[in-house]
Structure formats: C-alpha cells, structure tokens
Design a protein around this motif. Structure first.
Motif, short mmCIF file in Angstrom:
data_model
loop_
_atom_site.label_atom_id
_atom_site.label_comp_id
_atom_site.label_asym_id
_atom_site.label_seq_id
_atom_site.Cartn_x
_atom_site.Cartn_y
_atom_site.Cartn_z
N ILE A 105 -23.02 83.37 11.37
CA ILE A 105 -22.82 82.57 10.16
C ILE A 105 -23.70 81.33 10.10
O ILE A 105 -24.38 81.09 9.11
CB ILE A 105 -21.33 82.19 10.01
CG1 ILE A 105 -20.50 83.47 9.90
CG2 ILE A 105 -21.12 81.28 8.81
CD1 ILE A 105 -19.07 83.27 9.51
N ASP A 137 -20.78 78.74 -0.32
CA ASP A 137 -19.41 78.24 -0.43
C ASP A 137 -18.43 79.12 0.33
O ASP A 137 -17.54 78.65 1.03
CB ASP A 137 -19.00 78.15 -1.91
CG ASP A 137 -19.83 77.11 -2.65
OD1 ASP A 137 -20.53 76.33 -1.99
OD2 ASP A 137 -19.77 77.09 -3.90
N LEU A 138 -18.64 80.42 0.18
CA LEU A 138 -17.77 81.37 0.87
C LEU A 138 -17.85 81.18 2.38
O LEU A 138 -16.84 81.05 3.07
CB LEU A 138 -18.17 82.80 0.50
CG LEU A 138 -17.47 83.89 1.30
CD1 LEU A 138 -16.02 84.01 0.85
CD2 LEU A 138 -18.19 85.21 1.15
N LEU A 139 -19.08 81.15 2.89
CA LEU A 139 -19.25 81.02 4.35
C LEU A 139 -18.68 79.71 4.86
O LEU A 139 -18.09 79.66 5.93
CB LEU A 139 -20.73 81.13 4.73
CG LEU A 139 -21.36 82.50 4.50
CD1 LEU A 139 -22.80 82.49 4.98
CD2 LEU A 139 -20.58 83.60 5.20
N THR A 141 -16.20 78.01 3.59
CA THR A 141 -14.75 78.14 3.59
C THR A 141 -14.27 78.93 4.81
O THR A 141 -13.37 78.50 5.53
CB THR A 141 -14.27 78.86 2.31
OG1 THR A 141 -14.77 78.15 1.18
CG2 THR A 141 -12.76 78.92 2.25
N LYS A 144 -14.67 76.83 8.00
CA LYS A 144 -13.65 75.79 8.16
C LYS A 144 -12.32 76.40 8.55
O LYS A 144 -11.62 75.93 9.43
CB LYS A 144 -13.49 75.02 6.85
CG LYS A 144 -14.55 73.97 6.64
CD LYS A 144 -14.21 73.09 5.44
CE LYS A 144 -15.40 72.25 5.00
NZ LYS A 144 -15.30 71.86 3.57
N TRP A 145 -11.99 77.50 7.86
CA TRP A 145 -10.72 78.14 8.14
C TRP A 145 -10.62 78.64 9.57
O TRP A 145 -9.63 78.43 10.25
CB TRP A 145 -10.48 79.33 7.20
CG TRP A 145 -9.38 79.00 6.27
CD1 TRP A 145 -9.49 78.57 5.00
CD2 TRP A 145 -7.99 79.04 6.58
NE1 TRP A 145 -8.26 78.32 4.49
CE2 TRP A 145 -7.32 78.61 5.43
CE3 TRP A 145 -7.25 79.39 7.71
CZ2 TRP A 145 -5.93 78.52 5.36
CZ3 TRP A 145 -5.87 79.31 7.65
CH2 TRP A 145 -5.23 78.86 6.50
N GLU A 148 -9.90 75.93 11.87
CA GLU A 148 -8.49 75.51 11.82
C GLU A 148 -7.63 76.44 12.66
O GLU A 148 -6.83 76.02 13.48
CB GLU A 148 -7.97 75.56 10.38
CG GLU A 148 -8.59 74.56 9.43
CD GLU A 148 -8.35 73.14 9.87
OE1 GLU A 148 -7.32 72.86 10.49
OE2 GLU A 148 -9.23 72.30 9.61
N LEU A 149 -7.82 77.74 12.42
CA LEU A 149 -6.97 78.72 13.10
C LEU A 149 -7.18 78.68 14.60
O LEU A 149 -6.24 78.84 15.37
CB LEU A 149 -7.26 80.12 12.57
CG LEU A 149 -6.83 80.36 11.12
CD1 LEU A 149 -7.10 81.80 10.72
CD2 LEU A 149 -5.35 80.06 10.95
N ARG A 151 -7.75 76.23 16.36
CA ARG A 151 -7.15 75.04 16.95
C ARG A 151 -5.68 75.30 17.32
O ARG A 151 -5.10 74.61 18.14
CB ARG A 151 -7.27 73.87 15.97
CG ARG A 151 -7.35 72.54 16.65
CD ARG A 151 -7.76 71.48 15.64
NE ARG A 151 -9.14 71.58 15.23
CZ ARG A 151 -9.62 71.27 14.02
NH1 ARG A 151 -8.80 70.86 13.08
NH2 ARG A 151 -10.90 71.38 13.75
N LEU A 152 -5.09 76.31 16.67
CA LEU A 152 -3.67 76.59 16.91
C LEU A 152 -3.44 77.35 18.22
O LEU A 152 -4.29 78.13 18.65
CB LEU A 152 -3.12 77.43 15.77
CG LEU A 152 -3.23 76.84 14.36
CD1 LEU A 152 -2.66 77.81 13.36
CD2 LEU A 152 -2.53 75.50 14.29
N MET B 17 -29.99 89.14 9.77
CA MET B 17 -28.56 89.02 9.97
C MET B 17 -27.87 90.37 9.86
O MET B 17 -26.80 90.58 10.44
CB MET B 17 -27.94 88.07 8.95
CG MET B 17 -28.47 86.65 9.03
SD MET B 17 -28.58 86.02 10.71
CE MET B 17 -26.94 85.36 10.94
N MET B 161 -6.75 75.17 1.78
CA MET B 161 -7.56 74.31 2.65
C MET B 161 -7.35 72.84 2.38
O MET B 161 -7.44 72.01 3.27
CB MET B 161 -9.03 74.65 2.47
CG MET B 161 -9.37 75.97 3.06
SD MET B 161 -11.09 76.01 3.53
CE MET B 161 -11.14 74.75 4.77
N VAL B 167 -4.26 73.00 9.86
CA VAL B 167 -3.25 73.95 9.40
C VAL B 167 -1.89 73.62 10.01
O VAL B 167 -0.86 73.99 9.46
CB VAL B 167 -3.63 75.39 9.78
CG1 VAL B 167 -2.63 76.38 9.21
CG2 VAL B 167 -5.00 75.71 9.24
#
Lengths: 181, 181
Positions: A105, A137-139, A141, A144-145, A148-149, A151-152, B17, B161, B167
DNA sequence: TTAAAGTTTCAATAATTACTGAAACTTTAA
DNA sequence: TTAAAGTTTCAGTAATTATTGAAACTTTAA
C-alpha cells in the motif's frame, strides 16, 4: 528430525500458503515448522525436517529476521543457534500484516500523492486524477483502520466483535448519542 | 492509444503492484488502465496501450472476469467488445479483498478445523494442535471482522473513523451503554 | 454459404524466481 | 595458532510463471 504425518501435513500446507502470504514456499514451511514445534530448532534440524539445503535455510532465516518473525536462542555450552517464533501467533500475524502494508500500500500512496498534486493538462488526465484521488482516499482509510485494529489486543477485538452482527450498529449508536448531547 | 507520461507512470506502477495484489504484472496494468480511462476500451486498444500481445490481453480479461473486476459493453453496430471496470473503486477493492480471503485464508481454516478435530497421539502433536487452535481462532476473528467492514459503505466507514483516533473508544462507548441499560 | 472481423486457445519460449552445494567466512576452544 | 564446528554467500541450475503468436474457433452480415 522426523515429522509425524499430521505435522508434516500442516507444514506442507504452510508452504503452499507461503507464497500467498508474501514469502516463498520454503519460508512458509519454515514458519509453520517453527510455530508448531515447542522447542527451538537449529538450522540443520530445519534443513533435515524440510529436506532442503542448508544454504536455503540460511537465506530463509535471514528473510524471516527481516520480517521480525524469528528469534535466536543460545544454549550454554552449545555453539549452535536455535530458532523459534518471535512472539505469539497474534504478534506474528501483526508483523506480517504491517510488513505487507508497507509493501503493498505505502508505495502506491506515495505515488498517488505526487500525481494528484501535479496539474492535469488534458481532460483524460483530469479524469485520471479524479480516479487516483478515489484510490488514494480508499487506501488511506484502509491504512488508518488497520493501524487502529492492530493496536487492539485480541481480547479487545473479541469484545468489539460481540457488539453485534454488524458494525453499522455502532454507527447508529454514535449518531444517537450525538443527537442527545 | 498513446498514453500521456503521467498516465503511463500510473499504469506501470499498477503493474509493479499487481503481483503484490494477487495477480501478475500485465493484469495489474490492465486494471490500472481501465480504471483511469473514462471510456471503455477494446482488447486491441489495451494490447496497443500496454504493448503486449493480443493473446495476453485475452487471458488477462478472462482472469479479471473471474475476479469480477471487469464488465463488457457492446456498442450498437460495432462488433467489438468494450471493457470497463465493474463498479466503483470501492467495489473493486472489496472484490479483490474477498477473493484474496478465499485464496489466502479459507483453505487454511478448513485444514485447521480438520486437524483440530483429529486426536493427538504424542506430546508434540498435542502442542501442535494447541498452536493450530490459536491460528484458527485468529483467522476466524479476522475473517468475521473483514466481513463486517466490507458490509459498510465508504461513508459509514468514514463516519466510524471519525469516532476518534482509537477504536478502543468504541469499546468504552459500548461499555457505557451497557451499564446504562 | 462464405469471408471478414473478431476472439480464444495453447504449445513453445522467455523471464523470473527459488534452490543447491561448494567455497569462503566466523567463532570458539584446545 | 589451528582445526573443528558452525554459518553465510553466491554462481550455476532447476522450477515456476508469464508471454507470444500462430492456428483454431465464433459470429455476423452480405
């Protein structure tokens, strides 16, 4: 180092999947072998178990170290190096995920950012830039997501999953709260 | 079909890619080309633009159709087939994601389920099974989650988000709500 | 029908990627 | 020191994967 049929089956499967997960067959097998073996293994044991050359093991270990997937042990009075997985299954998966994001990515995000800043000198380029913006924008998002995940802890993730069959409920929840306050 | 340097740059990048995203270089280029071209292209135009053989385009289209990434158009009075991306960027990404899940995760889940049901006949196998159970649980969690996320529209995802930088806040939210009701 | 316009297939080959094994290197202990 | 035990490197080769292009096939319209 003789593998039981059941274990060999698993190891071979890891080899097949290896290429799909970002490394080659041999390296896939090595990961599988290390993960299901309770005690750390020497390079020679790995070579024998997988019936591959010693040199190949050496290169594989190097690659796995660059992914931070293996750890080296030393046993007092023994000159050999012993290898084992570097962390829990969860840790390993996270590292693979992270590494793949970097390879699959990040380079694209960089390219897209450059291209979007550049001015378009034709209607074709105008359209192309709009599309690139969408991909960007898609990449972003997704990136970032996944951060986040990652980190859990697995426990938090389980907890999040129990929220219900659909995450959209969380969004509704959020909207309701916002409206109240 | 002559590409401007900027567009060619993007298309070539997609090729590089491509292999990382689950298909080969040519197919990556084809996707890139179709996505940034506003109007659908014929197989010949694709071959010319990418400087590859007609046969290669044909195989590529076939592969892309199996991924459900391209759509065929017909123009009245014209016998040629015109190809364009099948849906928005978001749709395409979703399909790639889904397809990769099928190839990269599902077969392993199946194997693990079988192996775990089988009885262990040695301490080594016992340990191996425990590890396989962990991998199984992890993959299952990831699978369920990705299904949830895929169900969301890009707007919902953005909305989610904005909840905050972490999250974990969602989890706190859930806990608060549960306590109230 | 038939021939022109188009598409697909697939054997041969090119390009890429992975693997071996022998030689070079490193470390340790006698 | 030196030689034994170990590791790494890398040129050569094997295995795999991608691509071409010519032949076979399909469709359409005259």
């Amino acid at each position: 180092m003789q593998l039981s049929p059941k274990i060999e089956n698993f190891v071979l499967h890891c080899g097949e999947m290896g290429s799909r997960w970002g490394f080659n067959r041999t390296i896939g097998q090595m990961v599988g072998l290390l993960v299901i073996n309770e005690k750390p293994l020497t390079a020679n044991e790995i070579a024998e178990a997988l019936k591959i050359s010693r040199g190949n093991v050496s290169m594989g270990i190097k690659e796995l170290q660059s992914w931070q997937l293996v750890k080296v042990h030393h046993i007092p009075g023994d000159r050999k190096e012993y290898y084992s997985p570097n962390g829990s299954i969860w840790d390993l998966a996270n590292r693979v995920f992270e590494e793949r994001r970097k390879r699959e990515i990040d380079p694209t995000l960089t390219l897209l950012r450059d291209q979007i800043l550049d001015s378009a000198n034709s209607p074709e380029e105008k359209y192309a830039q709009e599309q690139m913006q969408s991909i960007h924008d898609l990449l972003e998002t997704v990136t970032k997501w996944s951060a986040e995940l990652q980190r859990l802890t697995p426990e938090q993730l389980q907890s999040l999953m129990k929220l219900g069959s659909s995450v959209s409920k969380v969004i509704d929840l959020k909207d309701k709260l916002l409206r109240k306050s």
